[in-house]
Design a protein around this motif. Structure first.
Motif, PDB file in Angstrom:
ATOM      1  N   THR A 316      -6.190 -22.531   7.563  1.00  0.00           N
ATOM      2  CA  THR A 316      -5.067 -21.610   7.334  1.00  0.00           C
ATOM      3  C   THR A 316      -4.978 -21.245   5.857  1.00  0.00           C
ATOM      4  OG1 THR A 316      -3.939 -22.665   9.178  1.00  0.00           O
ATOM      5  CG2 THR A 316      -2.608 -21.229   7.793  1.00  0.00           C
ATOM      6  N   GLY A 392      -0.642 -23.401  14.308  1.00  0.00           N
ATOM      7  CA  GLY A 392      -1.182 -24.754  14.284  1.00  0.00           C
ATOM      8  C   GLY A 392      -0.972 -25.527  15.557  1.00  0.00           C
ATOM      9  N   GLU A 393       0.038 -25.213  16.314  1.00  0.00           N
ATOM     10  CA  GLU A 393       0.338 -25.938  17.552  1.00  0.00           C
ATOM     11  C   GLU A 393       1.335 -25.092  18.345  1.00  0.00           C
ATOM     12  OE1 GLU A 393       2.911 -29.370  16.786  1.00  0.00           O
ATOM     13  OE2 GLU A 393       3.016 -28.657  14.732  1.00  0.00           O
ATOM     14  N   PRO A 394       1.520 -25.421  19.601  1.00  0.00           N
ATOM     15  CA  PRO A 394       2.484 -24.636  20.369  1.00  0.00           C
ATOM     16  C   PRO A 394       3.875 -24.774  19.739  1.00  0.00           C
ATOM     17  CG  PRO A 394       1.153 -26.039  21.814  1.00  0.00           C
ATOM     18  CD  PRO A 394       0.846 -26.451  20.405  1.00  0.00           C
ATOM     19  N   ASP A 416       3.928 -15.868  16.629  1.00  0.00           N
ATOM     20  CA  ASP A 416       3.299 -17.151  16.951  1.00  0.00           C
ATOM     21  C   ASP A 416       1.805 -16.859  17.047  1.00  0.00           C
ATOM     22  OD1 ASP A 416       2.360 -19.509  17.990  1.00  0.00           O
ATOM     23  OD2 ASP A 416       3.393 -19.337  19.906  1.00  0.00           O
ATOM     24  N   THR A 417       1.048 -17.359  16.082  1.00  0.00           N
ATOM     25  CA  THR A 417      -0.349 -16.955  15.943  1.00  0.00           C
ATOM     26  C   THR A 417      -1.292 -18.061  16.405  1.00  0.00           C
ATOM     27  OG1 THR A 417      -0.484 -17.814  13.676  1.00  0.00           O
ATOM     28  CG2 THR A 417       0.268 -15.548  13.935  1.00  0.00           C
ATOM     29  N   TRP A 419      -5.055 -19.461  16.753  1.00  0.00           N
ATOM     30  CA  TRP A 419      -6.451 -19.384  16.295  1.00  0.00           C
ATOM     31  C   TRP A 419      -6.945 -20.771  15.972  1.00  0.00           C
ATOM     32  CZ3 TRP A 419      -7.658 -19.415  10.687  1.00  0.00           C
ATOM     33  CH2 TRP A 419      -6.533 -19.573   9.882  1.00  0.00           C
ATOM     34  N   GLN A 420      -8.154 -20.881  15.439  1.00  0.00           N
ATOM     35  CA  GLN A 420      -8.780 -22.176  15.161  1.00  0.00           C
ATOM     36  C   GLN A 420      -9.664 -22.071  13.920  1.00  0.00           C
ATOM     37  OE1 GLN A 420     -11.209 -22.178  18.880  1.00  0.00           O
ATOM     38  NE2 GLN A 420      -9.931 -23.904  19.490  1.00  0.00           N
ATOM     39  N   THR A 421     -10.049 -23.247  13.402  1.00  0.00           N
ATOM     40  CA  THR A 421     -11.022 -23.276  12.306  1.00  0.00           C
ATOM     41  C   THR A 421     -12.232 -22.426  12.697  1.00  0.00           C
ATOM     42  OG1 THR A 421     -10.324 -25.531  11.840  1.00  0.00           O
ATOM     43  CG2 THR A 421     -12.413 -24.844  10.879  1.00  0.00           C
ATOM     44  N   ASP A 507      -8.669 -25.336  24.569  1.00  0.00           N
ATOM     45  CA  ASP A 507      -7.217 -25.332  24.781  1.00  0.00           C
ATOM     46  C   ASP A 507      -6.883 -24.993  26.231  1.00  0.00           C
ATOM     47  OD1 ASP A 507      -7.020 -25.677  22.055  1.00  0.00           O
ATOM     48  OD2 ASP A 507      -5.429 -24.201  21.816  1.00  0.00           O
ATOM     49  N   LEU A 519       0.094 -21.145  25.173  1.00  0.00           N
ATOM     50  CA  LEU A 519      -0.859 -22.208  24.854  1.00  0.00           C
ATOM     51  C   LEU A 519      -0.245 -23.553  25.187  1.00  0.00           C
ATOM     52  CD1 LEU A 519      -3.495 -21.226  23.822  1.00  0.00           C
ATOM     53  CD2 LEU A 519      -1.760 -19.764  22.823  1.00  0.00           C
ATOM     54  N   ARG A 522      -4.552 -29.113  23.655  1.00  0.00           N
ATOM     55  CA  ARG A 522      -5.976 -29.353  23.844  1.00  0.00           C
ATOM     56  C   ARG A 522      -6.264 -29.967  25.216  1.00  0.00           C
ATOM     57  NH1 ARG A 522      -9.254 -27.154  19.941  1.00  0.00           N
ATOM     58  NH2 ARG A 522     -10.784 -28.480  20.929  1.00  0.00           N
ATOM     59  N   ASN A 528      -3.521 -33.164  17.953  1.00  0.00           N
ATOM     60  CA  ASN A 528      -2.926 -32.260  16.981  1.00  0.00           C
ATOM     61  C   ASN A 528      -1.700 -32.955  16.402  1.00  0.00           C
ATOM     62  OD1 ASN A 528      -1.702 -30.121  15.619  1.00  0.00           O
ATOM     63  ND2 ASN A 528      -2.507 -28.626  17.079  1.00  0.00           N
ATOM     64  N   ARG A 533      -5.789 -31.394  12.885  1.00  0.00           N
ATOM     65  CA  ARG A 533      -6.639 -31.693  14.007  1.00  0.00           C
ATOM     66  C   ARG A 533      -7.364 -33.014  13.782  1.00  0.00           C
ATOM     67  NH1 ARG A 533     -10.544 -26.865  15.651  1.00  0.00           N
ATOM     68  NH2 ARG A 533     -12.115 -28.161  16.601  1.00  0.00           N
TER      69      ARG A 533
HETATM   70  O1  PRX Z   1      -4.954 -26.392  20.004  1.00  0.00           O
HETATM   71  C1  PRX Z   1      -4.900 -25.213  19.233  1.00  0.00           C
HETATM   72  C2  PRX Z   1      -3.943 -25.409  18.079  1.00  0.00           C
HETATM   73  O2  PRX Z   1      -4.733 -25.811  16.982  1.00  0.00           O
HETATM   74  C3  PRX Z   1      -6.112 -25.859  17.363  1.00  0.00           C
HETATM   75  C4  PRX Z   1      -6.964 -25.432  16.216  1.00  0.00           C
HETATM   76  O3  PRX Z   1      -6.799 -26.336  15.167  1.00  0.00           O
HETATM   77  P1  PRX Z   1      -7.426 -26.038  13.750  1.00  0.00           P
HETATM   78  O4  PRX Z   1      -8.857 -25.675  13.910  1.00  0.00           O
HETATM   79  O5  PRX Z   1      -7.113 -27.184  12.883  1.00  0.00           O
HETATM   80  O6  PRX Z   1      -6.701 -24.750  13.233  1.00  0.00           O
HETATM   81  C5  PRX Z   1      -5.311 -24.774  13.041  1.00  0.00           C
HETATM   82  C6  PRX Z   1      -4.861 -23.515  12.363  1.00  0.00           C
HETATM   83  C7  PRX Z   1      -5.389 -22.256  12.900  1.00  0.00           C
HETATM   84  C8  PRX Z   1      -6.207 -24.951  18.551  1.00  0.00           C
HETATM   85  O7  PRX Z   1      -7.323 -25.239  19.340  1.00  0.00           O
HETATM   86  N1  PRX Z   1      -3.213 -24.178  17.738  1.00  0.00           N
HETATM   87  C9  PRX Z   1      -3.382 -23.395  16.657  1.00  0.00           C
HETATM   88  N2  PRX Z   1      -2.476 -22.406  16.653  1.00  0.00           N
HETATM   89  C10 PRX Z   1      -1.727 -22.530  17.767  1.00  0.00           C
HETATM   90  C11 PRX Z   1      -2.208 -23.660  18.463  1.00  0.00           C
HETATM   91  N3  PRX Z   1      -1.680 -24.039  19.642  1.00  0.00           N
HETATM   92  C12 PRX Z   1      -0.673 -23.316  20.132  1.00  0.00           C
HETATM   93  N4  PRX Z   1      -0.155 -22.236  19.515  1.00  0.00           N
HETATM   94  C13 PRX Z   1      -0.637 -21.800  18.340  1.00  0.00           C
HETATM   95  N5  PRX Z   1      -0.103 -20.756  17.738  1.00  0.00           N
END
Ligand code: PRX
Length: 655
Positions: A316, A392-394, A416-417, A419-421, A507, A519, A522, A528, A533
């Motif tokens: 992020t 980062g999480e729901p 509410d965004t 995404w992932q690494t 996810d 969402l 995992r 999380n 993570r």
């Molecule tokens: O499970 C999802 C959760 O964070 C994971 C990705 O983690 P990381 O690679 O550390 O990146 C975090 C920042 C982008 C995903 O597989 N996650 C991320 N955003 C959300 C989310 N779960 C629910 N809602 C979100 N907005």
């Protein structure tokens, strides 16, 4: 997530329409979805035109050898030039790029884009003088100080590949990353401020460099920023930032690199014990980081003041502190410290003082502010805020609504965004001028993105049902591979739904009756914790590496504030005795040294046995039941069904 929470979520029927004023001037309108659906590559091509390229690409996407994608083939550009120099050339040199706020009160620094250009150029010249060049790897282990941004951009400027390691990781964890990518330089600081006291960083680097040397990898130089002034041990390989960067020439001409030139490696936890080096490249990554930052936050670079509270050591921070915002030329706040130091209202005071208009943070932070009560944010004038983001999480609907009401004055959009690494940039999110947001839902895939929820067989589920989240098309900022391990890249993300050619995100998700995406966390052995993570296997390996431990199982148990918390079940070796509070403390400290404070278990339970199936697989589901103090579920597949009673009895021994 329990079925009960799930059904509550799906009965959430509040809707928040975009504020009319925002919708009327939104950067992106509803047309974008149709345009992108008709021609996704054309859509991303237009997004890429927002950047400055030295040479235009010949082809937008090469997906001839899936899952290895190439975007903007033949194009060349320099990421640092795009984030810094071009704004200065466009007459914006006097615009503040970073309002940096240190943790100690009154410790602030403003850097304009012109200042940033000089600093990045000096740092680039220093890296070159230290023998770092195109394609070399540089590990960055710094606190949230401007030098962290400068160091990243200096690498990008000379084509070196940075790997930023979060300061909460231990020397061991840092060493394994340095070794894995064979870093030629480590950039660090003497220390940083954490809750009012200097906390050291350099000793961890000293140890990590020595661990790496024992494993056969020598790091020739360590570049050290003086932040706290604390005493540090000094080695021949060490050089001070202020004695080198500060005295270097501020003239450096950036060279353009291929669109697919590696930009950075970001290590993240997977389902095995070994972190994965996620590789991102230049052109596609910068295109999508910059476009999404502009679209999802409806960024008006001339007037907005943007703040993302993440640490630069996570993705992020890479995409939404460094590359997205700087490519867009906005003014942003960067804060060094914890949210509650020297007092609990520190963040809100910063927002009021810097007149932050867009704020991006994580649900875990929102939940801890909720607990403290609204009186604290209510003391600050938050009227400058016009948009809020979550990542980062729901985000549970209560936290969403509190965030919108208390921080957003009940009137601003919350995006509410998801995404992932690995995805590099936001893929699923509302568009603030278009979408009527539902609390708890990340809503729909952004224009140009293909996302779906599928069942075990890879068939899309009907509305109202749940399954696995998949991405159905390549996207510009997708990871290109796992550093040095193409096979693991293919296995981890592309083998689950190989036939369909879908990317498996790991996810769980549900489509509601309108087809909007929720969402659900995992579906693999990834936890999380506070939006960080962590891998259950990685913590298990750390525990098992302790001489007193025979076996360990780790689960993520739900936690009101941190989302999930680490709970470990440990079988001691016979010679270690029954264990007592001291052993539990010792094991907890061991996890800290092996991985870092972020992985420290909330609870360690010493147990006589672990629940296993007849084929020897640990049934984590049952352990999660115990950790969450629920009635233990179906035990019929256990080899020995009496074990769960023994485990429940062993619960007393915890941290
Ligand atoms: O499970 C999802 C959760 O964070 C994971 C990705 O983690 P990381 O690679 O550390 O990146 C975090 C920042 C982008 C995903 O597989 N996650 C991320 N955003 C959300 C989310 N779960 C629910 N809602 C979100 N907005």
């Amino acid at each position: 997530m329990t079925d009960e929470t799930l059904s509550n979520l799906l009965h959430e029927n509040r809707r928040f329409a975009p504020p009319p004023e925002l919708a009327a001037h939104a950067n992106v309108t509803a047309d974008a979805y149709a345009e992108a659906a008709a021609d996704p590559e054309g859509f991303w091509e237009r997004a890429a035109e927002r950047l400055t390229w030295e040479r235009r690409w010949d082809r937008v996407l090469d997906w001839d050898q899936p899952p290895f994608a190439k975007w903007f083939l033949g194009g060349t550009l320099n990421a640092a030039y795009n984030c810094v120099d071009r704004h200065v050339e466009n007459g914006l040199g006097d615009r503040v790029a970073l309002h940096w706020v240190g943790e100690p009160a009154d410790d602030t620094r403003d850097l304009t884009y012109a200042d940033l250009k000089d600093e990045v150029s000096r740092a680039a010249n220093t890296l070159l003088a230290l023998g770092v060049g195109d394609g070399d790897r540089v590990a960055i282990y710094l606190p949230m100080i401007p030098e962290a941004v400068v160091a990243m951009l200096a690498c990008a400027r000379i084509g070196a590949i940075h790997t930023v390691v979060f300061g909460g990781f231990s020397a061991e964890a840092l060493a394994s990353r340095i070794e894995d990518c064979e870093a030629k330089l480590v950039i660090t600081a003497d220390g940083g401020y954490r809750r009012g006291a200097p906390s050291s960083l350099k000793p961890a680097v000293d140890d990590a460099v020595e661990i790496a040397a024992r494993a056969g990898h020598e790091v020739p130089h360590v570049l050290v920023v003086r932040r706290t002034g604390q005493d540090v041990a000094w080695h021949e390989r060490d050089v001070w930032w202020h004695e080198t960067v500060d005295t270097a020439s501020a003239t450096h001409t950036p060279q353009a690199f291929d669109a697919e030139h590696p930009l950075f490696v970001m290590y993240t936890s997977g389902t095995t014990g070994r972190p994965k080096g996620i590789l991102h490249t230049t052109g596609g990554y910068l295109t999508q980081a910059s476009w999404t930052h502009w679209a999802v936050f409806d960024l008006k670079a001339d007037t907005d003041v943007y703040w993302c509270s993440a640490d630069i050591g996570w993705i992020t921070g890479h995409s939404y502190i460094v590359y997205g915002p700087l490519a867009n030329g906005v003014t942003q706040v960067m804060y060094e410290g914890t949210p509650d130091f020297p007092e609990r209202g520190r963040w809100w005071q910063i927002i009021a003082e810097k007149k932050v208009s867009i704020f991006y943070t994580a649900p875990t932070a929102i939940r801890s502010f909720m607990k403290q009560g609204r009186e604290i944010p209510d003391r600050s004038d938050l009227s400058s805020i016009r948009l809020l983001g979550s990542v980062g999480e729901p985000i549970n609907p209560e936290a969403y609504v509190w965030y919108r009401d208390v921080i957003g004055g009940g009137k601003v959009p919350v995006v509410d965004t998801w995404w992932q690494t690995e995805t590099g940039a936001i893929l699923i999110s509302p568009l603030p001028g278009v979408t009527s947001g539902k609390p708890g839902s990340a809503m729909t895939a952004l224009p140009g993105i293909g996302a779906d929820v599928v069942d075990d067989a890879g068939t899309p589920v009907p509305n109202g049902s749940g399954g696995y989240l998949v991405l159905t098309r390549p996207w510009p900022s997708m990871l290109r591979t796992i550093w040095g391990d193409d096979e693991r890249y293919v296995d981890t993300y592309w083998s689950r739904f190989k036939e369909q050619g879908y990317y498996f995100a790991g996810d769980g998700a549900k489509k509601d009756e309108d087809g909007d995406i929720w969402l659900l966390g995992r579906v693999d052995d990834v936890m999380n914790v506070s939006g960080h993570r962590l891998s259950t296997t990685e913590i298990e390996s750390a525990l098992v590496s302790h001489p007193k431990v025979a076996e360990a199982a780790v689960v993520g148990a739900s936690d009101e504030t941190t989302g999930q918390a680490v709970v470990a079940y440990v079988i001691l070796r016979e010679e270690a005795g029954d264990g007592g509070p001291e052993v539990v403390q010792e094991l907890s400290a061991h996890v800290r040294t092996q991985i870092g404070p972020i992985a420290k278990p909330r609870q360690i339970m010493i147990v006589p046995e672990l629940p296993k199936t007849r084929s020897g697989k640990i049934m984590r589901r049952l352990l999660r039941d115990v950790a969450e103090q629920r009635a233990v579920g179906d035990v019929t597949t256990l080899a020995d069904s009496a074990i769960m009673e023994l485990i429940a009895a062993g619960k007393a021994q915890s941290t």
